[in-house]
Design a protein around this motif. Sequence first.
Motif, short mmCIF file in Angstrom:
data_model
loop_
_atom_site.label_atom_id
_atom_site.label_comp_id
_atom_site.label_asym_id
_atom_site.label_seq_id
_atom_site.Cartn_x
_atom_site.Cartn_y
_atom_site.Cartn_z
N SER A 59 0.93 -1.39 -0.10
CA SER A 59 0.15 -0.13 -0.21
C SER A 59 0.60 1.32 -0.24
CB SER A 59 -0.95 0.23 1.74
OG SER A 59 -0.13 -0.39 2.65
N ARG A 60 0.32 2.10 -0.30
CA ARG A 60 0.84 3.62 -0.20
C ARG A 60 0.36 4.54 0.81
NH1 ARG A 60 -0.73 8.28 -2.45
NH2 ARG A 60 0.45 9.91 -2.79
N GLU A 61 1.08 5.00 1.35
CA GLU A 61 0.49 5.66 3.30
C GLU A 61 1.34 7.59 2.61
OE1 GLU A 61 1.42 5.26 7.50
OE2 GLU A 61 -0.19 4.38 6.45
N THR A 62 0.75 8.27 2.87
CA THR A 62 1.66 9.28 3.74
C THR A 62 1.15 10.44 5.30
OG1 THR A 62 -0.60 10.60 3.02
CG2 THR A 62 1.01 10.34 1.20
N LYS A 63 0.52 9.99 5.85
CA LYS A 63 -0.30 10.48 7.04
C LYS A 63 0.86 9.51 7.89
CE LYS A 63 -4.23 8.21 7.06
NZ LYS A 63 -6.07 7.77 7.55
N GLY A 64 1.10 11.25 9.05
CA GLY A 64 2.27 11.14 9.38
C GLY A 64 3.44 11.83 8.79
N LYS B 150 2.46 -14.00 -3.34
CA LYS B 150 1.22 -13.52 -3.51
C LYS B 150 0.30 -12.36 -3.44
CE LYS B 150 -3.36 -15.48 -3.62
NZ LYS B 150 -3.93 -16.99 -2.21
N VAL B 151 1.08 -11.36 -4.01
CA VAL B 151 0.90 -9.95 -3.39
C VAL B 151 -0.64 -9.51 -3.72
CG1 VAL B 151 1.86 -7.84 -3.67
CG2 VAL B 151 3.30 -10.20 -4.42
N LYS B 152 -1.12 -8.69 -3.09
CA LYS B 152 -2.73 -8.16 -3.63
C LYS B 152 -2.05 -6.35 -3.02
CE LYS B 152 -6.00 -11.05 -2.74
NZ LYS B 152 -6.81 -10.85 -1.78
N ARG B 153 -2.62 -5.75 -3.96
CA ARG B 153 -2.28 -4.30 -4.08
C ARG B 153 -4.36 -3.85 -2.37
NH1 ARG B 153 -1.67 0.62 -7.25
NH2 ARG B 153 -1.68 3.02 -5.85
N ALA B 154 -3.14 -3.30 -1.69
CA ALA B 154 -4.08 -2.74 -0.05
C ALA B 154 -4.51 -1.78 -0.39
CB ALA B 154 -3.76 -2.74 0.96
N GLY B 155 -5.69 -0.42 0.00
CA GLY B 155 -5.76 0.78 -0.24
C GLY B 155 -6.60 1.16 -1.02
N GLY B 156 -6.36 2.33 -1.68
CA GLY B 156 -6.65 3.16 -2.62
C GLY B 156 -6.69 2.82 -4.38
N ILE C 208 8.29 -4.00 5.53
CA ILE C 208 8.65 -2.70 4.72
C ILE C 208 8.51 -0.87 4.56
CG2 ILE C 208 10.51 -3.16 3.11
CD1 ILE C 208 10.62 -6.38 3.02
N GLU C 209 8.95 -0.32 5.06
CA GLU C 209 8.79 0.76 4.27
C GLU C 209 9.91 1.42 3.21
OE1 GLU C 209 9.12 3.80 7.73
OE2 GLU C 209 7.38 2.59 8.54
N VAL C 210 9.31 1.77 2.09
CA VAL C 210 10.63 1.84 1.23
C VAL C 210 10.34 3.57 0.73
CG1 VAL C 210 10.57 1.55 -1.22
CG2 VAL C 210 10.53 0.43 0.39
N GLN C 211 10.78 4.70 0.64
CA GLN C 211 10.33 5.93 0.34
C GLN C 211 9.97 5.99 -0.98
OE1 GLN C 211 14.12 7.63 1.29
NE2 GLN C 211 13.92 7.52 3.51
N GLY C 212 9.36 7.15 -0.96
CA GLY C 212 8.21 7.41 -2.29
C GLY C 212 7.11 6.25 -2.48
N ASP C 213 6.32 6.92 -3.70
CA ASP C 213 5.75 6.23 -4.54
C ASP C 213 5.93 4.45 -5.67
OD1 ASP C 213 3.17 5.12 -4.94
OD2 ASP C 213 2.67 6.41 -6.05
N HIS C 214 6.56 3.79 -5.06
CA HIS C 214 6.46 3.06 -5.75
C HIS C 214 5.74 1.09 -5.63
CE1 HIS C 214 10.86 4.78 -6.12
NE2 HIS C 214 10.21 5.15 -5.02
N VAL D 134 4.98 6.98 1.00
CA VAL D 134 6.05 6.00 1.52
C VAL D 134 4.92 4.25 1.33
CG1 VAL D 134 7.38 4.37 3.96
CG2 VAL D 134 6.84 6.69 3.16
N THR D 135 6.06 3.60 0.22
CA THR D 135 5.17 2.22 -0.44
C THR D 135 5.63 1.41 1.52
OG1 THR D 135 5.50 2.57 -2.09
CG2 THR D 135 5.29 0.58 -2.01
N LEU D 136 4.52 0.77 1.74
CA LEU D 136 4.26 -0.13 2.54
C LEU D 136 3.43 -1.51 2.28
CD1 LEU D 136 2.03 1.52 5.83
CD2 LEU D 136 4.47 1.62 5.79
N VAL D 137 4.98 -2.33 2.79
CA VAL D 137 4.86 -4.30 2.38
C VAL D 137 4.60 -4.64 3.56
CG1 VAL D 137 6.00 -6.29 1.77
CG2 VAL D 137 6.11 -3.95 1.20
N LYS D 138 3.04 -4.92 3.36
CA LYS D 138 2.41 -5.67 5.03
C LYS D 138 2.24 -7.44 5.02
CE LYS D 138 0.75 -1.69 6.92
NZ LYS D 138 -0.52 -1.07 7.84
#
Length: 130
Positions: A58-63, A124-130, A104-110, A69-73
């Motif tokens: 997912s992609r997040e900007t909060k805080g 096995k990967v899924k996109r989460a969020g918007g 895992i947090e990766v800087q930027g929208d990747h 930031v791209t988050l991998v959970k």
Amino acid sequence: MAPAPKKSLSDLASLGGLVYSTESGRMCPDCRQPIGQCACKELAKAAVPAGDGIVRVSRETKGRGGKAVTLVKGVLVDAAALDQLGKQLKAACGCGGTVKDGVIEVQGDHVERVMAALQKLGHKVKRAGG
């Protein structure tokens, strides 16, 4: 003024127990073994988080002051392998990042690059969020 009550041995044990011994040096507060013989950290490293086996990206900007930031959970590997995977993803995106609390947090929208890299590694990967 009343005298201070004496502490019993059970009260002292509740403070955490032996920390240092002149005989064997530093002691582990959890298993109360010398640090060289401690098995607590090995057990913690061996613990693999539970999940459904799907990695969510997912992609997040909060805080973060508006920075993306791209988050991998949800990666089902131990801590050392998670750090290594984080390095691989950062190298694939050409940016910085970190591994915190199993995420895992990766800087930027990747998001797309990270998803492609994870699929290439067999996850096995899924996109989460918007």
